[in-house]
Design a protein around this motif. Structure first.
Motif, PDB file in Angstrom:
ATOM      1  N   ASP A  18      21.599 -11.884 -24.790  1.00 50.22           N
ATOM      2  CA  ASP A  18      23.053 -11.784 -24.855  1.00 50.22           C
ATOM      3  C   ASP A  18      23.562 -12.938 -25.690  1.00 50.22           C
ATOM      4  O   ASP A  18      23.099 -14.070 -25.561  1.00 50.22           O
ATOM      5  CB  ASP A  18      23.659 -11.828 -23.447  1.00 50.22           C
TER       6      ASP A  18
ATOM      7  N   VAL B 199      30.278  -9.790 -37.028  1.00 51.36           N
ATOM      8  CA  VAL B 199      30.034  -9.931 -35.596  1.00 51.36           C
ATOM      9  C   VAL B 199      31.143 -10.811 -35.019  1.00 51.36           C
ATOM     10  O   VAL B 199      31.305 -11.951 -35.436  1.00 51.36           O
ATOM     11  CB  VAL B 199      28.657 -10.565 -35.321  1.00 51.36           C
TER      12      VAL B 199
ATOM     13  N   ARG C 212      33.682 -11.868 -28.047  1.00 50.71           N
ATOM     14  CA  ARG C 212      33.139 -10.968 -27.023  1.00 50.71           C
ATOM     15  C   ARG C 212      31.627 -11.114 -26.985  1.00 50.71           C
ATOM     16  O   ARG C 212      31.007 -11.549 -27.951  1.00 50.71           O
ATOM     17  CB  ARG C 212      33.538  -9.523 -27.291  1.00 50.71           C
ATOM     18  N   THR C 213      31.061 -10.730 -25.877  1.00 47.20           N
ATOM     19  CA  THR C 213      29.611 -10.769 -25.726  1.00 47.20           C
ATOM     20  C   THR C 213      28.998  -9.610 -26.495  1.00 47.20           C
ATOM     21  O   THR C 213      29.456  -8.479 -26.392  1.00 47.20           O
ATOM     22  CB  THR C 213      29.215 -10.673 -24.243  1.00 47.20           C
ATOM     23  N   THR C 214      28.006  -9.926 -27.272  1.00 47.81           N
ATOM     24  CA  THR C 214      27.201  -8.909 -27.938  1.00 47.81           C
ATOM     25  C   THR C 214      25.762  -9.096 -27.469  1.00 47.81           C
ATOM     26  O   THR C 214      25.407 -10.140 -26.919  1.00 47.81           O
ATOM     27  CB  THR C 214      27.300  -9.019 -29.471  1.00 47.81           C
TER      28      THR C 214
ATOM     29  N   ASP D 166      27.715  -4.296 -29.341  1.00 51.10           N
ATOM     30  CA  ASP D 166      28.612  -4.714 -28.263  1.00 51.10           C
ATOM     31  C   ASP D 166      28.448  -3.784 -27.060  1.00 51.10           C
ATOM     32  O   ASP D 166      27.630  -2.854 -27.078  1.00 51.10           O
ATOM     33  CB  ASP D 166      30.060  -4.812 -28.743  1.00 51.10           C
ATOM     34  N   GLU D 167      29.240  -4.032 -26.030  1.00 57.45           N
ATOM     35  CA  GLU D 167      29.119  -3.254 -24.790  1.00 57.45           C
ATOM     36  C   GLU D 167      29.423  -1.775 -24.986  1.00 57.45           C
ATOM     37  O   GLU D 167      28.944  -0.927 -24.242  1.00 57.45           O
ATOM     38  CB  GLU D 167      30.031  -3.849 -23.721  1.00 57.45           C
TER      39      GLU D 167
ATOM     40  N   TYR E 197      26.626  -3.886 -35.124  1.00 58.71           N
ATOM     41  CA  TYR E 197      27.157  -4.789 -36.144  1.00 58.71           C
ATOM     42  C   TYR E 197      26.115  -5.170 -37.191  1.00 58.71           C
ATOM     43  O   TYR E 197      26.441  -5.354 -38.351  1.00 58.71           O
ATOM     44  CB  TYR E 197      27.693  -6.067 -35.486  1.00 58.71           C
TER      45      TYR E 197
END
Length: 171
Positions: free
Chosen positions: A42, A94, A98-100, A122-123, A128
């Motif tokens: 993550d 990217v 946010r969390t990727t 991403d979620e 990306y």
């Protein structure tokens, strides 16, 4: 032996690595983990990892993709690996807000080479970046030397225990 957290088996870290170094204040401090036999990480980037506002620097993108694919090769070959070839396809910037997640897939592996692909998504599943790499394994001696410097906090996968036991029997 390792313990699982939320279906994840974590891999060891290091002190100084730019990607996983626990004590590297400029680094990403990412944690690699195995989930469903896939090595992932993550990515929670900070502002100082951005090239432009809210856009992760392309070099940082390449570094985490390279490192995660390298761990995937290591997991399959059971030796630490280094990059022989790396190709990155940047599809869109990217975001840093946010969390990727970096996911990997080992395409082919032998004792001499692993070919791995990976992506950052991403979620919602939006991709990306895609990458592909070839990785050579280190020698048994060098793998064990690197392993001696990795940080095991408890529960991380011990990928080299069998290799170490077999090597020490030969001495």
């Amino acid at each position: 032996m390792s313990s699982e957290t939320n279906g994840r088996v974590y891999l060891p870290t290091s002190k100084t690595c730019f990607i996983c170094g626990e004590e590297n204040p400029a680094g990403l401090q990412a944690r690699f983990y195995i989930e469903d036999n896939i090595v992932k990480a993550d990515l929670n980037a900070q502002e100082h990892h951005c090239g432009y506002p809210n856009v992760l620097h392309g070099g940082v993108v390449a570094a985490i993709l390279d490192e995660t694919m390298g761990w995937a090769a290591t997991y399959v070959i059971e030796r630490m690996c280094y990059t022989a070839d790396l190709s990155i396809r940047y599809l869109k910037p990217v975001p840093c807000d946010r969390t990727t997640t970096v996911t990997t897939n080992v395409l082919r592996a032998s004792k001499r080479l692993a070919e791995v692909e990976g992506e950052i998504l991403d979620e919602a599943g939006e991709v990306y970046v895609r990458g592909r790499g070839k990785f050579f394994p280190l020698s048994i001696e060098r793998t064990l030397e690197v392993d001696d410097h990795l940080l095991y906090r408890g529960g991380e996968a011990r990928l080299f225990d069998e290799l170490r036991a077999n090597f020490e029997k030969q001495d």
